[in-house]
Design a protein around this motif. Structure first.
Motif, PDB file in Angstrom:
ATOM      1  N   SER A  11       1.087  -0.793  -0.155  1.00 17.85           N
ATOM      2  CA  SER A  11      -0.018   0.374   0.188  1.00 17.85           C
ATOM      3  C   SER A  11       0.963   0.715   0.126  1.00 17.85           C
ATOM      4  N   ILE A  12       0.526   2.160  -0.983  1.00 17.27           N
ATOM      5  CA  ILE A  12       1.485   2.977  -0.922  1.00 17.27           C
ATOM      6  C   ILE A  12       0.375   4.503  -0.521  1.00 17.27           C
ATOM      7  N   THR A  13       0.837   5.758  -0.813  1.00 17.62           N
ATOM      8  CA  THR A  13      -0.475   6.660  -0.339  1.00 17.62           C
ATOM      9  C   THR A  13      -0.546   7.224  -2.170  1.00 17.62           C
ATOM     10  N   GLU A  14      -1.436   8.139  -2.739  1.00 19.74           N
ATOM     11  CA  GLU A  14      -1.903   8.524  -3.912  1.00 19.74           C
ATOM     12  C   GLU A  14      -0.600   9.469  -4.159  1.00 19.74           C
ATOM     13  N   ASP A  15      -0.084  10.808  -2.993  1.00 18.45           N
ATOM     14  CA  ASP A  15       1.539  10.709  -4.010  1.00 18.45           C
ATOM     15  C   ASP A  15       2.061  10.268  -4.158  1.00 18.45           C
ATOM     16  N   TYR A  72       2.225   7.310  -5.503  1.00 17.06           N
ATOM     17  CA  TYR A  72       1.782   5.975  -6.794  1.00 17.06           C
ATOM     18  C   TYR A  72       2.003   7.308  -8.229  1.00 17.06           C
TER      19      TYR A  72
END
Length: 71
Positions: free
Chosen positions: A7-11, A13
């Motif tokens: 899982s990674i943040t939108e930023d 990504y």
């Protein structure tokens, strides 16, 4: 080869996506960006005349002296 989900943040990504080249997978991008992790300090002193940081030491001493003199 197996796979893992992360899982990674939108930023994060968007940043990763910005580095993605045509035809690359995100795995390819991650491997390319992390494959050459060099010690940034390893090259210091490699140029001739910089043995043991002598030039850097002298420059630092001169700057400190000029700062103390108010120049």
């Amino acid at each position: 080869m197996g796979s893992k989900n992360i899982s990674i943040t939108e930023d994060a990504y968007e940043r990763l996506k910005a580095h993605k080249r045509e035809g690359e997978s995100f795995t390819d991008v991650i491997v390319r960006l992390t494959e050459d992790e060099r010690d940034i300090m390893s090259g210091f002193g490699a140029w001739s005349g910089t043995d043991k940081g002598d030039h850097a030491r002298k420059a630092r001493e001169q700057l400190n002296a000029e700062f103390e003199d108010g120049r």
